[in-house]
Write an enzyme that holds these catalytic residues in place. Structure first.
Site, PDB file in Angstrom:
ATOM      1  CB  CYS A   1      -0.972  -0.047   1.170  1.00  0.00           C
ATOM      2  SG  CYS A   1      -2.436   0.967   0.972  1.00  0.00           S
ATOM      3  CG  HIS A   2      -0.250   4.911   1.488  1.00  0.00           C
ATOM      4  ND1 HIS A   2      -1.472   4.266   1.471  1.00  0.00           N
ATOM      5  CD2 HIS A   2      -0.444   6.099   0.879  1.00  0.00           C
ATOM      6  CE1 HIS A   2      -2.369   5.049   0.892  1.00  0.00           C
ATOM      7  NE2 HIS A   2      -1.777   6.165   0.515  1.00  0.00           N
TER       8      HIS A   2
END
Length: 184
Positions: A114-115
């Site tokens: 994800c991030h």
């Protein structure tokens, strides 16, 4: 893959307040179920506050040790969960960035979702690598010299990446496989 493929392996999980709970819990369970021992590293001792979808507080998790006191040599693999604020805080911490940079230089496997790649970008660890991420990070990865694919899971010489929580089943299976293979 044998059930205990990671027996004897130590996995560092680097996270802080704002970590996406499911991206911490599911990969941690996957590697522990495969026999690994995990250690939650963070910016400080105590507990970190996980989040659900960046808006709702989740559970708190006890930190095993501050990243500034951790040694890369003590671990066989690294896991970098996402959540928007988690990697944003990590990439501003010199000890966290130094740990990730040193870890990436060893060739030991890294799982990031994800991030999470924001911390890799800050550590100059995506140059020449192919990975995936949450869509909002893709320009940052390209600007840091990485190649971005929009796929459920991408593996590049021990670097395993996925886009978001929907990719967790594929991500968890692939990190167990790559962590079992060891240094690349």
């Amino acid at each position: 893959m044998p059930q205990q493929a990671l027996t004897g392996k130590r996995v560092a999980i680097l996270a802080t307040d704002g970590v996406e709970q499911v991206e911490l819990v599911q990969p941690r369970a996957a590697v522990e179920d495969a026999g690994a021992t995990t250690a939650l590293l963070s910016l400080e001792s105590g507990e970190i506050q996980a989040m659900n979808h960046d808006v709702e507080k989740g559970d708190t998790f006890t930190v095993d040790r501050p990243v500034a006191e951790a040694a890369v040599d003590d671990f066989d693999a690294l896991l970098l969960p996402g959540g928007t604020t988690n990697p944003d805080k990590l990439r501003q911490d010199p000890a966290a960035v130094a740990f990730v940079k040193e870890f990436a230089a060893t060739g030991k496997p890294i799982g990031v979702i994800c991030h999470g790649p924001w911390t890799l970008v800050e550590a100059d660890a995506v140059r020449g690598r192919t990975l995936t991420s949450y869509p909002s990070l893709r320009t940052d990865i390209r600007n840091a010299g990485g190649t971005v694919l929009d796929q459920e899971v991408v593996t590049d010489n021990g670097l395993v990446s996925s886009r978001n929580p929907a990719d967790l089943p594929a991500f968890c299976a692939k990190i167990v496989e790559e962590f079992a293979e060891g240094r690349h």
